[in-house]
Design an enzyme around this catalytic site. Structure first.
Site, PDB file in Angstrom:
ATOM      1  N   GLY A 244     -10.058  -8.730  -8.131  1.00  0.00           N
ATOM      2  CA  GLY A 244     -11.143  -7.786  -8.347  1.00  0.00           C
ATOM      3  C   GLY A 244     -12.026  -7.476  -7.166  1.00  0.00           C
ATOM      4  O   GLY A 244     -12.883  -6.584  -7.254  1.00  0.00           O
ATOM      5  N   PRO A 280      -5.733 -11.393  -6.119  1.00  0.00           N
ATOM      6  CA  PRO A 280      -6.197 -10.153  -5.492  1.00  0.00           C
ATOM      7  C   PRO A 280      -5.106  -9.085  -5.472  1.00  0.00           C
ATOM      8  O   PRO A 280      -3.941  -9.386  -5.222  1.00  0.00           O
ATOM      9  CB  PRO A 280      -6.517 -10.584  -4.064  1.00  0.00           C
ATOM     10  CG  PRO A 280      -5.531 -11.691  -3.809  1.00  0.00           C
ATOM     11  CD  PRO A 280      -5.375 -12.416  -5.127  1.00  0.00           C
ATOM     12  N   GLY A 281      -5.473  -7.858  -5.750  1.00  0.00           N
ATOM     13  CA  GLY A 281      -4.535  -6.749  -5.613  1.00  0.00           C
ATOM     14  C   GLY A 281      -5.068  -5.795  -4.563  1.00  0.00           C
ATOM     15  O   GLY A 281      -4.679  -5.809  -3.389  1.00  0.00           O
ATOM     16  N   ARG A 282      -6.035  -4.986  -5.005  1.00  0.00           N
ATOM     17  CA  ARG A 282      -6.644  -3.977  -4.148  1.00  0.00           C
ATOM     18  C   ARG A 282      -7.078  -4.518  -2.776  1.00  0.00           C
ATOM     19  O   ARG A 282      -6.866  -3.877  -1.746  1.00  0.00           O
ATOM     20  CB  ARG A 282      -7.882  -3.442  -4.882  1.00  0.00           C
ATOM     21  CG  ARG A 282      -8.534  -2.235  -4.270  1.00  0.00           C
ATOM     22  CD  ARG A 282      -9.873  -1.960  -4.982  1.00  0.00           C
ATOM     23  NE  ARG A 282      -9.772  -1.907  -6.421  1.00  0.00           N
ATOM     24  CZ  ARG A 282      -9.444  -0.820  -7.117  1.00  0.00           C
ATOM     25  NH1 ARG A 282      -9.203   0.306  -6.490  1.00  0.00           N
ATOM     26  NH2 ARG A 282      -9.372  -0.852  -8.434  1.00  0.00           N
ATOM     27  N   CYS A 349      -0.753  21.702 -13.063  1.00  0.00           N
ATOM     28  CA  CYS A 349      -1.460  22.584 -13.997  1.00  0.00           C
ATOM     29  C   CYS A 349      -2.438  21.820 -14.863  1.00  0.00           C
ATOM     30  O   CYS A 349      -2.239  21.659 -16.078  1.00  0.00           O
ATOM     31  CB  CYS A 349      -0.442  23.336 -14.841  1.00  0.00           C
ATOM     32  SG  CYS A 349       0.683  24.246 -13.793  1.00  0.00           S
ATOM     33  N   TYR A 378      -2.905   0.987  -6.308  1.00  0.00           N
ATOM     34  CA  TYR A 378      -3.013   1.870  -7.467  1.00  0.00           C
ATOM     35  C   TYR A 378      -2.774   3.336  -7.074  1.00  0.00           C
ATOM     36  O   TYR A 378      -3.367   4.247  -7.644  1.00  0.00           O
ATOM     37  CB  TYR A 378      -4.370   1.685  -8.170  1.00  0.00           C
ATOM     38  CG  TYR A 378      -4.626   0.224  -8.506  1.00  0.00           C
ATOM     39  CD1 TYR A 378      -3.903  -0.390  -9.511  1.00  0.00           C
ATOM     40  CD2 TYR A 378      -5.543  -0.542  -7.778  1.00  0.00           C
ATOM     41  CE1 TYR A 378      -4.097  -1.744  -9.792  1.00  0.00           C
ATOM     42  CE2 TYR A 378      -5.742  -1.895  -8.062  1.00  0.00           C
ATOM     43  CZ  TYR A 378      -5.015  -2.479  -9.075  1.00  0.00           C
ATOM     44  OH  TYR A 378      -5.197  -3.810  -9.354  1.00  0.00           O
TER      45      TYR A 378
END
Ligand SMILES: *Cc1c(COP(=O)(O)O)cnc(C)c1O
Length: 419
Positions: A244, A280-282, A349, A378
């Site tokens: 996070g 941790p990712g981001r 569209c 992401y």
């Protein structure tokens, strides 16, 4: 390192590779990742944690969902990084990329019986259980498998955090984790079963966290629960402190330092003699990627509005449409002239296919290349084929070398599974 910076003639590079060269060779839109930046971000976190004796031997399990590309996972796996996974597909990806099962954590709100059985057979390090019905299903599945997998309970500490309502996961009303009192009861229930081995607690309260205060509060809950469970004679060996941690998306943003983050985590587990884990990712992948796109045209309206229409769209980078997220946008090669205001849009569209409104940019003409910064997390992970647009390809740069690590599908490949 700034993995994406301007070189010699003023045009942007990814490490040692010109983005113009890449765009010519692979076409746009395309995600471009820096292997050096991925390693640097992982090492920075691992080194900060290693600086805290209470966190000795901590596992860093990269949140695969932020960037599941096999080559990205391979780069991180080679550094010793583990994986936090939320589906059978993610477990398979991590193992295919060479991450050993004993460094893979299986999380998620709704794991199916088949996925639980797969995780048990794969020998993952731990299964993070999030609810009472899941515990009962896992006990039944493990009994059939003749196993007793290590489990950790994900606690909902009633402390939410994160950069947007849709990425807050630890609040009382969120679907994630079980409430404290429930986990206390489930832990004892699990300890009494021969088919699961409860080894600890976990929490993950949200994403794009830019203030450590809520983490401190959530981790204090885990600490208090650990002491309480131990007082009841139950064994707690692992605390999974989640992921996070935020990254800077806008110029001048300064998320908490890794040193402060590690110090706070050390404080939370000090004296407990537990193995800590982080998800941790981001924080690892976001700054290691850009989305490279081309301008299709600039459309001027009589009222003075100016639309920069790119060949990238919301199906390639969903974050602005989904979370009102901000990505810095800049041309690969700057043209002289004063800045103008653009609404930056894609061809899909949907009015939601708008990356930015009234963004200040230097003059841009049809054919010019632009990048979206901080797009390694992401980004491609959430891409899809809406409007029958081919799935966006991915390139990994390492020094002066680059290769396509997910190719753009042909039309035949796009429809291959359909009749
Ligand atoms: C998404 C997720 C993470 C990673 O979140 P980041 O904000 O990318 O660090 C970690 N753990 C769990 C359980 C998650 O669902």
């Amino acid at each position: 390192m700034d993995a994406f910076s301007a070189k010699d003639d003023g045009a942007l590079f990814a490490e040692g590779v010109s983005l113009e060269t890449l765009a010519d060779a692979v076409g746009t839109p395309v995600y471009v990742y820096s292997a050096g930046k991925l390693r640097e971000r992982y090492r920075a976190l691992a080194d900060s944690l290693a600086g805290q004796p209470a966190l000795a031997g901590a596992l860093v399990a990269f949140a695969v969902k932020s960037n599941p590309n096999l080559s990205v996972l391979g780069v991180l796996g080679q550094q010793g990084c583990g994986a936090d996974t939320v589906s059978e597909g993610e477990i398979r990806r991590a193992m295919t990329a060479g991450i050993p099962a004993d460094r893979i954590v299986f999380s998620g709100v709704g794991k199916t019986d088949a996925e639980l059985a797969f995780a048990i057979r794969s020998g993952v390090r731990q299964i993070n259980v999030e609810s009472a019905p899941e515990l009962e299903r896992l006990i039944a599945v493990a009994a059939t498998e003749g196993a007793s997998p290590a489990i950790v309970f994900r606690v909902n500490p009633a402390v939410g955090a994160g950069g947007h309502e849709k990425i807050t996961t630890g609040g009382e009303g969120d679907k994630f984790g079980a409430p404290v009192a429930e986990v206390m009861a489930l832990y004892a229930r699990a300890a009494a079963s021969p088919h699961v081995t409860p080894v600890g607690l976990a929490c993950h309260i949200g994403s794009q966290i830019t203030d450590l205060t809520p983490l401190k509060a959530a981790w204090a809950v885990l600490r208090a629960m650990t002491m309480e469970l131990r007082a009841q004679g139950l064994s707690v060996e692992r605390l999974d402190l989640g992921g996070g941690l935020g990254v800077p998306y806008r110029p001048g943003e300064t998320p908490p330092s890794l040193a402060d983050y590690a110090a706070l985590a050390a404080e939370a587990v000090e004296g407990l003699n537990v193995e800590a884990a982080f998800e941790p990712g981001r924080m690892i992948s976001a700054e290691a990627g850009v989305l490279l796109a081309s301008a299709i045209q600039v459309t001027e309206r009589p009222d003075g509005r100016r639309f920069l229409v790119l060949d990238a769209a919301m199906n390639d980078l969903m974050r602005p449409a989904l979370y009102d997220a901000f990505h810095a946008i800049e041309p690969v090669r700057w043209r002289d002239g004063s800045a103008r205001l653009y609404d930056v849009v894609g061809p899909v569209c949907e009015s939601g296919d708008t990356f930015a409104k009234g963004r200040d940019l230097p003059p841009i003409q049809a054919g010019d290349r632009v990048v979206f910064r901080t797009a390694g997390a992401y980004g491609a992970a959430m891409s899809n084929q809406y409007n029958s647009r081919p799935l966006v390809p991915e390139v990994l740069v390492d020094g002066d070398a680059w290769r396509v690590v997910r190719k753009r599908p042909t039309f035949d490949e796009m429809v291959a599974a359909e009749t």
